[in-house]
Design a protein around this motif. Structure first.
Motif, PDB file in Angstrom:
ATOM      1  N   LEU A 198       0.832  -1.199   0.000  1.00  0.00           N
ATOM      2  CA  LEU A 198       0.000   0.000   0.000  1.00  0.00           C
ATOM      3  C   LEU A 198       0.870   1.254   0.000  1.00  0.00           C
ATOM      4  O   LEU A 198       1.983   1.250   0.519  1.00  0.00           O
ATOM      5  CB  LEU A 198      -0.927  -0.004   1.221  1.00  0.00           C
ATOM      6  CG  LEU A 198      -1.870  -1.210   1.326  1.00  0.00           C
ATOM      7  CD1 LEU A 198      -2.721  -1.112   2.591  1.00  0.00           C
ATOM      8  CD2 LEU A 198      -2.761  -1.328   0.093  1.00  0.00           C
ATOM      9  N   MET A 218      -3.748   6.934  -1.553  1.00  0.00           N
ATOM     10  CA  MET A 218      -4.520   6.197  -0.545  1.00  0.00           C
ATOM     11  C   MET A 218      -6.006   6.484  -0.700  1.00  0.00           C
ATOM     12  O   MET A 218      -6.838   5.567  -0.741  1.00  0.00           O
ATOM     13  CB  MET A 218      -4.113   6.630   0.877  1.00  0.00           C
ATOM     14  CG  MET A 218      -2.779   6.177   1.369  1.00  0.00           C
ATOM     15  SD  MET A 218      -2.567   6.778   3.076  1.00  0.00           S
ATOM     16  CE  MET A 218      -0.783   6.923   3.132  1.00  0.00           C
ATOM     17  N   TYR A 236      -8.214   3.412  -2.533  1.00  0.00           N
ATOM     18  CA  TYR A 236      -8.449   2.362  -1.539  1.00  0.00           C
ATOM     19  C   TYR A 236      -9.550   2.722  -0.549  1.00  0.00           C
ATOM     20  O   TYR A 236      -9.588   3.848  -0.040  1.00  0.00           O
ATOM     21  CB  TYR A 236      -7.172   2.095  -0.730  1.00  0.00           C
ATOM     22  CG  TYR A 236      -5.995   1.683  -1.557  1.00  0.00           C
ATOM     23  CD1 TYR A 236      -5.714   0.338  -1.814  1.00  0.00           C
ATOM     24  CD2 TYR A 236      -5.135   2.643  -2.100  1.00  0.00           C
ATOM     25  CE1 TYR A 236      -4.629  -0.039  -2.578  1.00  0.00           C
ATOM     26  CE2 TYR A 236      -4.040   2.277  -2.865  1.00  0.00           C
ATOM     27  CZ  TYR A 236      -3.791   0.936  -3.100  1.00  0.00           C
ATOM     28  OH  TYR A 236      -2.716   0.575  -3.860  1.00  0.00           O
ATOM     29  N   LEU A 243      -9.612   1.999   2.612  1.00  0.00           N
ATOM     30  CA  LEU A 243      -8.537   1.434   3.427  1.00  0.00           C
ATOM     31  C   LEU A 243      -9.026   0.631   4.627  1.00  0.00           C
ATOM     32  O   LEU A 243      -8.479  -0.431   4.930  1.00  0.00           O
ATOM     33  CB  LEU A 243      -7.576   2.531   3.884  1.00  0.00           C
ATOM     34  CG  LEU A 243      -6.367   2.788   2.973  1.00  0.00           C
ATOM     35  CD1 LEU A 243      -5.425   3.803   3.602  1.00  0.00           C
ATOM     36  CD2 LEU A 243      -5.608   1.507   2.655  1.00  0.00           C
ATOM     37  N   TYR A 252      -7.957  -3.310   4.975  1.00  0.00           N
ATOM     38  CA  TYR A 252      -7.186  -3.891   6.078  1.00  0.00           C
ATOM     39  C   TYR A 252      -7.924  -5.068   6.723  1.00  0.00           C
ATOM     40  O   TYR A 252      -7.283  -6.025   7.175  1.00  0.00           O
ATOM     41  CB  TYR A 252      -6.857  -2.828   7.119  1.00  0.00           C
ATOM     42  CG  TYR A 252      -5.546  -2.111   6.863  1.00  0.00           C
ATOM     43  CD1 TYR A 252      -4.344  -2.664   7.288  1.00  0.00           C
ATOM     44  CD2 TYR A 252      -5.509  -0.898   6.182  1.00  0.00           C
ATOM     45  CE1 TYR A 252      -3.137  -2.018   7.055  1.00  0.00           C
ATOM     46  CE2 TYR A 252      -4.309  -0.244   5.944  1.00  0.00           C
ATOM     47  CZ  TYR A 252      -3.119  -0.804   6.388  1.00  0.00           C
ATOM     48  OH  TYR A 252      -1.924  -0.171   6.149  1.00  0.00           O
ATOM     49  N   HIS A 286      -2.152   6.035   7.624  1.00  0.00           N
ATOM     50  CA  HIS A 286      -2.822   4.737   7.540  1.00  0.00           C
ATOM     51  C   HIS A 286      -3.684   4.477   8.775  1.00  0.00           C
ATOM     52  O   HIS A 286      -4.820   3.990   8.659  1.00  0.00           O
ATOM     53  CB  HIS A 286      -1.794   3.620   7.340  1.00  0.00           C
ATOM     54  CG  HIS A 286      -1.359   3.453   5.925  1.00  0.00           C
ATOM     55  ND1 HIS A 286      -1.884   2.502   5.086  1.00  0.00           N
ATOM     56  CD2 HIS A 286      -0.465   4.159   5.173  1.00  0.00           C
ATOM     57  CE1 HIS A 286      -1.333   2.612   3.890  1.00  0.00           C
ATOM     58  NE2 HIS A 286      -0.462   3.606   3.917  1.00  0.00           N
ATOM     59  N   ARG A 332      -6.924   6.321   8.731  1.00  0.00           N
ATOM     60  CA  ARG A 332      -7.862   5.779   7.745  1.00  0.00           C
ATOM     61  C   ARG A 332      -8.338   4.370   8.093  1.00  0.00           C
ATOM     62  O   ARG A 332      -8.953   3.715   7.265  1.00  0.00           O
ATOM     63  CB  ARG A 332      -7.219   5.821   6.353  1.00  0.00           C
ATOM     64  CG  ARG A 332      -7.099   7.238   5.797  1.00  0.00           C
ATOM     65  CD  ARG A 332      -6.061   7.303   4.674  1.00  0.00           C
ATOM     66  NE  ARG A 332      -6.014   8.630   4.065  1.00  0.00           N
ATOM     67  CZ  ARG A 332      -5.384   9.685   4.586  1.00  0.00           C
ATOM     68  NH1 ARG A 332      -4.768   9.564   5.751  1.00  0.00           N
ATOM     69  NH2 ARG A 332      -5.386  10.854   3.962  1.00  0.00           N
TER      70      ARG A 332
END
Length: 432
Positions: free
Chosen positions: A237, A244, A248, A250, A254, A302, A305
């Motif tokens: 990623l 991002m 995605y 996200l 994940y 990250h 998100r």
């Protein structure tokens, strides 16, 4: 390696295909678990750089890895998985002195090449999990086609399972490579965002990437029932926040991944005229760029998100980025250049094992920013930003202090025969 029975896999299948934990539980960081160390070994490491899989045993790397990603498998225009180089992947006969088990390959054997060496590596290190990585910067052209429709997604995943997990290689006996890979790593650079020139890019890639992951989960779970094991699913990623958000979902991504490897390098490079750090932990004082980039910024982005800390595996570079024609001021940092520095394989890009030798000549001086966490070399005209063992130890400690899932290495052929980089990283990831 602990095996998961068919009943366990079927149970996971019945609760929504959320098979997100690796069966190698000690390799995933859940609370007090051990951090993972993921290394990319490239298809061209042996043929182009003289680094066979055996090198990873001899310099101590293999013993310190929890996961190895073999890069790369490719996609054809219809989105089906293919080998881009059957010779390197499974046909080349490896001589005894370059073989993991010390025995030469023989003509006519079912499996040779890199895949057979990875199979030998797994036999020597049975806790090591090996994934096939698909795509890469120059191999992501047709991911959008693969992800476009329910039919294309199903056909893509089926083809990848057949080729890489069932091991049905063209021209080889059926199942010749079965058992080499424990999962699939998706390196699509990037959904809904142009990466390499000529990539197919669609606005709907963002939603289709999530749908593609769901299709992978469904088919991997079913294959796991047949093989009485759990196959992992990971993805590389980006660091770029626009990529991002554009490419995605996200938080959902994940949930579907065993873990993610997150770009922790290439924050700056010779696509810019101004010298800068490529992998600092924190933004150095005086950085003239906007937006700012650092490991800390990327990790926080990250997490904001929806990424769980234990699934973030932060990338670290075994290579440097270099500029030449650099203004002789501020030890070369944040200065104008005339272009990429000459290098071994590609202008402006070289391995640590080559850059280390620059210091031996006495022309270059090493500079270090202890606060920001980055290092560089400068000789008055040429500037290289790189990570040495000291900086990798610092990064390992950062990963440990932030309670992240571990470190990812691009790429393993950049280390020295003495394994200086893996020793530094390992020391930072594990308290000593």
């Amino acid at each position: 390696m602990r095996r998961w029975g068919a009943a366990v896999v079927a149970g996971a299948l019945s609760i929504g295909l959320s098979v997100a934990a690796s069966p190698a539980g000690a390799h995933d960081h859940h609370g007090g678990g051990a951090v993972r160390t993921v290394g990319y070994y490239t298809q061209w490491s042996f043929a182009d750089r003289g680094v066979p899989v055996r090198y990873l045993v001899e310099n101590g790397t293999a013993a310190k890895l929890t996961h190895l990603n073999y890069a790369f498998g490719l996609l054809d225009e219809q989105g089906r998985c293919v080998s881009s180089d059957p010779v390197d992947d499974y046909q080349r006969l490896i001589p005894a002195d370059q073989s993991v088990n010390g025995k030469a390959d023989r003509p006519g054997q079912a499996l040779a090449g890199n895949l057979n060496q990875l199979k030998q590596l797994k036999k020597k290190f049975p806790e090591l999990r090996v994934y096939i990585s698909l795509g890469g910067w120059t191999g992501s052209k047709y991911f959008s086609n693969a992800a476009l429709t329910p039919q294309s997604r199903a056909e893509h995943v089926k083809s990848c399972i057949d080729l890489w997990l069932k091991g049905n290689l063209p021209g080889a006996p059926a199942g010749a490579a079965k058992g080499v890979f424990d999962g699939i790593d998706l390196d699509w650079e990037w959904p809904s965002t142009e990466g390499d020139v000529g990539n197919v890019v669609r606005p709907e890639d963002k939603q289709n990437f999530t749908k593609l992951l769901r299709e992978y989960r469904a088919q991997l779970a079913k294959q796991g029932v047949r093989d009485r094991k759990v196959y992992d699913l990971t993805a590389f990623l980006p660091a770029n926040r626009e990529a991002m958000d554009r490419g995605y979902e996200l938080a959902e991504v994940y949930k579907l991944l065993t873990f993610a490897t997150v770009q922790g390098y290439d924050y700056h490079g010779t696509w810019e005229k101004t010298t800068n750090q490529q992998s600092a932990i924190r933004v150095p004082e005086g950085d003239p760029t906007t937006p700012k980039d650092s490991g800390e910024i990327v990790v926080d982005a990250h997490i904001e998100r929806g990424a769980p800390r234990h699934k973030i595996t932060l990338g670290v570079p075994y290579f440097g980025r270099g500029w030449t024609g650099v203004t002789n001021a501020n030890n070369g940092l944040f200065q104008q250049s005339t272009g990429p520095a000459p290098a071994t394989h590609e202008p402006g890009y070289d391995d640590y094992r080559a850059l280390k030798n620059l210091l031996a000549g006495g022309k270059y001086r090493l500079h270090r920013d202890e606060k920001a966490g980055h290092a560089w070399l400068f000789d008055g005209a040429t500037f290289w930003t790189y990570d040495d063992p000291t900086e990798l130890k610092r990064k390992g400690k950062f990963i440990r202090d932030r309670r992240l899932g571990g470190a990812m290495i691009w790429s393993l052929d950049g280390d020295t025969p003495q394994g200086e980089l893996i020793k530094g990283l390992h020391a930072g990831l594990h308290r000593r």
